[in-house]
Design a protein around this motif. Structure first.
Motif, PDB file in Angstrom:
ATOM      1  N   ARG A 304       0.850  -1.185   0.000  1.00  0.00           N
ATOM      2  CA  ARG A 304       0.000   0.000   0.000  1.00  0.00           C
ATOM      3  C   ARG A 304       0.890   1.240   0.000  1.00  0.00           C
ATOM      4  NH1 ARG A 304      -5.174  -1.287   0.909  1.00  0.00           N
ATOM      5  NH2 ARG A 304      -5.767   0.812   1.585  1.00  0.00           N
ATOM      6  N   TRP A 305       0.384   2.304  -0.615  1.00  0.00           N
ATOM      7  CA  TRP A 305       1.188   3.500  -0.821  1.00  0.00           C
ATOM      8  C   TRP A 305       0.363   4.749  -0.530  1.00  0.00           C
ATOM      9  CZ3 TRP A 305       6.323   3.184  -2.428  1.00  0.00           C
ATOM     10  CH2 TRP A 305       6.755   1.917  -2.792  1.00  0.00           C
ATOM     11  N   ARG A 306       1.070   5.804  -0.184  1.00  0.00           N
ATOM     12  CA  ARG A 306       0.459   7.123  -0.077  1.00  0.00           C
ATOM     13  C   ARG A 306       1.076   8.019  -1.150  1.00  0.00           C
ATOM     14  NH1 ARG A 306      -1.882   7.311   5.088  1.00  0.00           N
ATOM     15  NH2 ARG A 306      -0.892   5.871   6.563  1.00  0.00           N
ATOM     16  N   GLY A 347       2.995   2.936   2.363  1.00  0.00           N
ATOM     17  CA  GLY A 347       1.870   3.204   3.244  1.00  0.00           C
ATOM     18  C   GLY A 347       2.185   3.041   4.718  1.00  0.00           C
ATOM     19  N   GLU A 350       4.850   6.872   8.209  1.00  0.00           N
ATOM     20  CA  GLU A 350       4.031   8.025   8.581  1.00  0.00           C
ATOM     21  C   GLU A 350       4.652   9.300   8.017  1.00  0.00           C
ATOM     22  OE1 GLU A 350       0.630   9.522   9.905  1.00  0.00           O
ATOM     23  OE2 GLU A 350       1.221   7.420  10.127  1.00  0.00           O
ATOM     24  N   ALA A 364      -3.678   5.669   2.428  1.00  0.00           N
ATOM     25  CA  ALA A 364      -2.860   4.540   1.970  1.00  0.00           C
ATOM     26  C   ALA A 364      -3.723   3.639   1.100  1.00  0.00           C
ATOM     27  CB  ALA A 364      -2.298   3.772   3.158  1.00  0.00           C
ATOM     28  N   TRP A 370      -3.762   4.172  -7.273  1.00  0.00           N
ATOM     29  CA  TRP A 370      -2.817   5.295  -7.291  1.00  0.00           C
ATOM     30  C   TRP A 370      -3.405   6.555  -7.909  1.00  0.00           C
ATOM     31  CZ3 TRP A 370       2.270   2.375  -9.012  1.00  0.00           C
ATOM     32  CH2 TRP A 370       2.793   1.704  -7.908  1.00  0.00           C
ATOM     33  N   ALA A 373      -5.503   8.244  -5.379  1.00  0.00           N
ATOM     34  CA  ALA A 373      -4.684   8.810  -4.312  1.00  0.00           C
ATOM     35  C   ALA A 373      -3.998  10.090  -4.773  1.00  0.00           C
ATOM     36  CB  ALA A 373      -3.633   7.790  -3.859  1.00  0.00           C
ATOM     37  N   ARG A 393      -4.112  15.878   5.647  1.00  0.00           N
ATOM     38  CA  ARG A 393      -4.280  14.491   5.208  1.00  0.00           C
ATOM     39  C   ARG A 393      -5.690  14.288   4.665  1.00  0.00           C
ATOM     40  NH1 ARG A 393       0.055  11.953   7.830  1.00  0.00           N
ATOM     41  NH2 ARG A 393       0.770  13.106   9.692  1.00  0.00           N
ATOM     42  N   SER A 396      -9.864   9.249   5.777  1.00  0.00           N
ATOM     43  CA  SER A 396     -10.136   7.884   5.328  1.00  0.00           C
ATOM     44  C   SER A 396     -11.204   7.184   6.178  1.00  0.00           C
ATOM     45  CB  SER A 396      -8.846   7.056   5.379  1.00  0.00           C
ATOM     46  OG  SER A 396      -8.317   7.055   6.686  1.00  0.00           O
TER      47      SER A 396
END
Length: 485
Positions: A304-306, A347, A350, A364, A370, A373, A393, A396
């Motif tokens: 998972r990615w941010r 993800g 932090e 995330a 993607w 995001a 942020r 979510s």
């Protein structure tokens, strides 16, 4: 071997010992030079202490070794041997052997330029030695504190939008001199600190050429010109970058501080050649050849990615600033675009606020999300800029949209917003305006347009939708629909 990351213990200025009222020391011969320093105290009654001295000592003696009837020749030979061994000063204890310091010893010290201190009867040699060690411990603690603060300052500077000038500025300030980054061709790419003058400037450039990559060349070099200490370090990766520093004096921890700056600048100017870099290259090639993101993501090391959108407080970021931002966020997946930077962050890591940057952070998500995001991060950044927050942020938590079947929600959103379908600028303005609670000024800042433009667009939206945008029920329904687009 000593730890190269820890500064050596600084010597004690002789004047600091003379200032100790509890010792009662008195200089009676030799130069009154504030630059004279004592590295340690040593007691000896040898007629020739030369073989037992390392240099920098305060040699303490009660004159037991002085023969009866010793003349000027004896004292001249005695003092000259201490000077030849590098002794810093001579302390002569009055009583119990001698009631006063011999006049011939005073003359010899004056002639050879060796400071001579009279140690009163109430002051033992052990007390003098303990005072030296106490002053050395205080100096070492102060130097460690200075080095630690400098390291923290350099690390913070490396994460700023202009990392190279910031690191050089910190280094110059901490050393009280001039810090310069030279490029592979020998040109001065960046510098900070006062100009040391043409002579030192030319000598610093010449010293940088000495350490530039080449067969048999050293990694560092130093010199002294016009009373200024010069140091040059070849930066890592062998690409020809050199850090050079000119400072009026050299403290014990300066080498450590300069070394930290050299490491940071090596990272900022270098190219990462590693297994991680190879995996990123492979992922890029596969994406270009049509492989779906979800199949490429495992090569990058996270499920998972941010997405982070970042905008500097100052000018548009250059590649070095973008790279430094990625390093601060723990990711090398960086994309500078326009006045902002996009970073793909694992993800599990932090994301925190960074000095000099305004950040918008997505939720995330898995690789196939993607693009969503990316949109979340862009909107979060716009909101952060509008509210003057260092970081916003994307929320979510579960929303009302989760209670409506996605197909029905999407159909309702399309029908409600159909009048705006041909005006993407109207849709985005309405979305931003609602997210900022109808603030004209904040919406204008977020969209980088004039507030009158915002008013005109919102009025146009109200006309096309045939809705009263001051009605909270209408706003809620529109926000629900906009969340689905």
């Amino acid at each position: 071997m000593p730890d190269p990351t820890v500064p050596p213990t600084p010597p004690v200025p002789l004047d600091a010992l003379l200032a100790r009222a509890d010792l009662g020391l008195r200089r009676i011969a030799g130069p009154d030079d504030p630059g004279i320093a004592v590295h340690w105290a040593h007691t000896s009654e040898m007629a020739d202490p030369y073989p037992y001295l390392l240099g920098g000592e305060l040699l303490l003696t009660a004159g037991v070794h002085i023969p009866q009837g010793a003349g000027a020749g004896y004292f001249d030979a005695y003092v000259s041997r201490i000077v030849a061994a590098g002794g810093a000063a001579l302390g002569f204890g009055v009583a119990p052997v001698h009631d006063t310091v011999p006049a011939a010893l005073v003359e010899a010290c004056e002639m050879h330029g060796l400071p001579l201190l009279e140690v009163p009867p109430r002051t033992t040699f052990s007390k003098v030695a303990r005072a030296v060690w106490q002053l050395m411990a205080q100096a070492r603690l102060a130097e460690l504190r200075r080095v630690t603060e400098a390291q923290q300052g350099l690390a913070t500077a490396a994460a700023r939008p202009d990392p190279v000038p910031s690191v050089l500025g910190q280094l110059a300030r901490r050393l009280g001199g001039r810090a310069v980054l030279y490029g592979p061709e020998g040109t001065e790419l960046a510098g900070a600190g006062p100009d040391p003058g043409a002579e030192v400037r030319e000598a610093l450039a010449d010293l940088a050429d000495v350490v530039r990559p080449g067969a048999g060349r050293p990694a560092s070099a130093s010199d002294t010109v016009a009373g200024t200490r010069l140091v040059a370090h070849a930066l890592g990766h062998g690409r020809g970058f050199v850090l050079a520093v000119a400072a009026p004096q050299r403290e014990a921890g300066d080498h450590t501080i300069t070394s930290v700056a050299a490491v940071l600048l090596s990272l900022l100017t270098g190219e990462q050649q590693s297994g991680t870099g190879a995996a990123r290259s492979s992922a890029l090639v596969r994406l270009l050849l049509g492989t779906p993101p979800e199949e490429v993501a495992p090569l990058l090391g996270a499920e998972r990615w941010r997405v982070v959108h970042a905008r500097p407080d100052g000018p548009a970021p250059d590649p070095v600033a973008a790279s430094a931002l990625g390093a601060a966020l723990g990711s090398a997946l960086v994309d500078p675009f326009g006045e902002a930077v996009r970073v793909l962050v694992p993800g599990g890591r932090e994301v925190e606020a960074l000095p000099g940057w305004t950040l918008g952070v997505s939720a995330a998500v898995a690789a196939h999300e993607w693009p969503d995001a990316d949109t979340q991060a862009a909107r979060a950044l716009a909101r952060a800029r509008a509210t003057r927050s260092p970081l916003v942020r994307h929320g979510s938590r579960p929303a009302l949209t989760d209670l409506v079947p996605p197909h029905d929600a999407d159909a309702h959103a399309r029908a409600l917003l159909a009048p705006l379908a041909d005006g993407p600028a109207l849709t985005e303005t309405l979305r931003t305006w609602l997210s900022l609670h109808g603030s004209w000024d904040r919406t204008a800042v977020a969209l980088s347009v004039h507030r009158n433009t915002v008013r005109q667009r919102i009025a146009r939206c109200a006309a096309l939708l045939e809705a009263d945008l001051d009605d909270p029920d209408v706003r809620m329904e529109l926000w629900f629909a906009l969340r689905r687009t």
